[in-house]
Design a protein around this motif. Structure first.
Motif, short mmCIF file in Angstrom:
data_model
loop_
_atom_site.label_atom_id
_atom_site.label_comp_id
_atom_site.label_asym_id
_atom_site.label_seq_id
_atom_site.Cartn_x
_atom_site.Cartn_y
_atom_site.Cartn_z
N TYR A 1 20.95 54.54 11.32
CA TYR A 1 21.60 53.25 11.07
C TYR A 1 22.63 52.97 12.16
O TYR A 1 22.98 53.85 12.97
CB TYR A 1 22.30 53.26 9.70
N THR B 1 23.63 45.69 4.64
CA THR B 1 23.74 46.79 5.59
C THR B 1 22.44 47.55 5.79
O THR B 1 22.32 48.32 6.75
CB THR B 1 24.80 47.80 5.09
N ALA C 1 27.34 48.74 9.87
CA ALA C 1 27.78 49.16 8.53
C ALA C 1 29.28 48.92 8.36
O ALA C 1 29.72 48.37 7.34
CB ALA C 1 27.46 50.64 8.32
N ALA D 1 21.45 49.76 3.62
CA ALA D 1 21.59 51.03 2.90
C ALA D 1 20.61 51.07 1.74
O ALA D 1 20.38 50.05 1.08
CB ALA D 1 23.02 51.20 2.40
#
Length: 296
Positions: free
Chosen positions: A251, A105, A256, A107
């Motif tokens: 993002y 993702t 996600a 992250a």
């Protein structure tokens, strides 16, 4: 042992000894029939081999069976039970799954928190065992207090330690606000010494995101936080837990959410398999024992 491995082993023993049948037994009395020979196994069971007719030389057959089992043990051809899954192994497996999701993702850190205790159930990166939700709350309090002074963490960390603490002392903060900023500056300085300013930044971004997500935990399945200080996507697990993805820049919520949906069944399975928290252990000292709810 795994069933398929046992079946292969029993077939091989029958072939080597010219027997009609072979099986593994537990409990009861060993066979006394002259058509049978048997050998004890390491786990308390016995392996029994059956022939169609009474054996002319049972001792020889017994010795051959013992030799076969010994050779398999030495070559690890007899498969063993997998080692018991310890709590530490369960947490590592969950953290690895979170790290893999973070990579997919983009992250920078992924956390699993819950609404009933300060326990951190999982994290995609290594962290101090003493770190829990309460510590992240303290970080956000310090962050908000410092914001009102016009100072920044980066300038305090870039300064010499004594100078940084002096700037905080002259900032106008007092009482609890001053203490919480001083304490957090000490934590962030230790992180920066180990991993640079980026490590300190990750802690602050995670603290902001986790605390805000916990405050908003009601009946939402997913939550997006997108602002100058917080970039975060969260998804609920079993109505009690939150999977919190923290980003260091803007993002894509769709990207996600898609990756979370694909990874969620496995992550939830790992989470639900963790044991209750021992209140006397590590970061959970202030937490009650939590019984994880069963999936329905």
């Amino acid at each position: 042992m795994r069933d398929q491995a046992w079946l292969k082993l029993l077939d091989l023993i029958c072939h080597k000894l010219g027997a009609d049948d072979a099986r593994v037994e537990i409990g009861g009395r060993p066979p006394e029939d002259p058509r049978f020979v048997w050998s004890p196994l390491d786990d308390g069971r016995r392996l029994v081999v059956a022939f169609g007719e009474p054996l002319v030389d049972a001792a020889q057959a017994q010795q051959r069976l013992g030799n076969l089992l010994a050779s398999f043990r030495e070559t690890l051809a007899i498969p063993g039970e997998p080692p018991p899954r310890t709590p530490a192994a369960g947490h590592r497996e969950l953290d690895h799954a979170l790290a893999a999701l973070a990579e997919r993702t983009g992250a920078e850190t992924i956390w699993i928190i819950d609404a009933q205790s300060p326990v951190i159930w999982g994290c995609s990166e290594s962290h101090d065992d003493k770190l829990d939700y309460d510590a992240l709350v303290q970080a956000t309090r310090a962050d908000r207090a410092l914001l009102e002074t016009g100072l920044s963490w980066s300038e305090l960390l870039a300064a010499a330690p004594a100078e940084g603490y002096e700037r905080v002392a002259r900032s106008g903060l007092s009482g609890a606000a001053l203490r919480v900023v001083q304490d957090e500056l000490l934590v962030l300085r230790e992180l920066a010494e180990q991993g640079g300013l980026a490590a300190a930044g990750r802690r602050l971004r995670s603290a902001r995101a986790v605390v805000e997500i916990r405050a908003q935990h009601h009946d939402r399945t997913s939550t997006e936080l997108r602002g100058p200080l917080v970039q975060c996507f969260a998804h609920s697990i079993a109505n009690q837990y939150q999977l919190v993805l923290v980003f260091d820049e803007s993002y894509s919520p769709l990207h996600a959410a898609g990756n979370v949906q694909r990874a969620l069944p496995y992550i939830e399975q790992l989470l639900m398999s963790l044991p209750p928290v021992d209140p006397s252990a590590g970061a959970a000292q202030r937490a009650k024992v939590i019984r994880l709810p069963r999936r329905r």
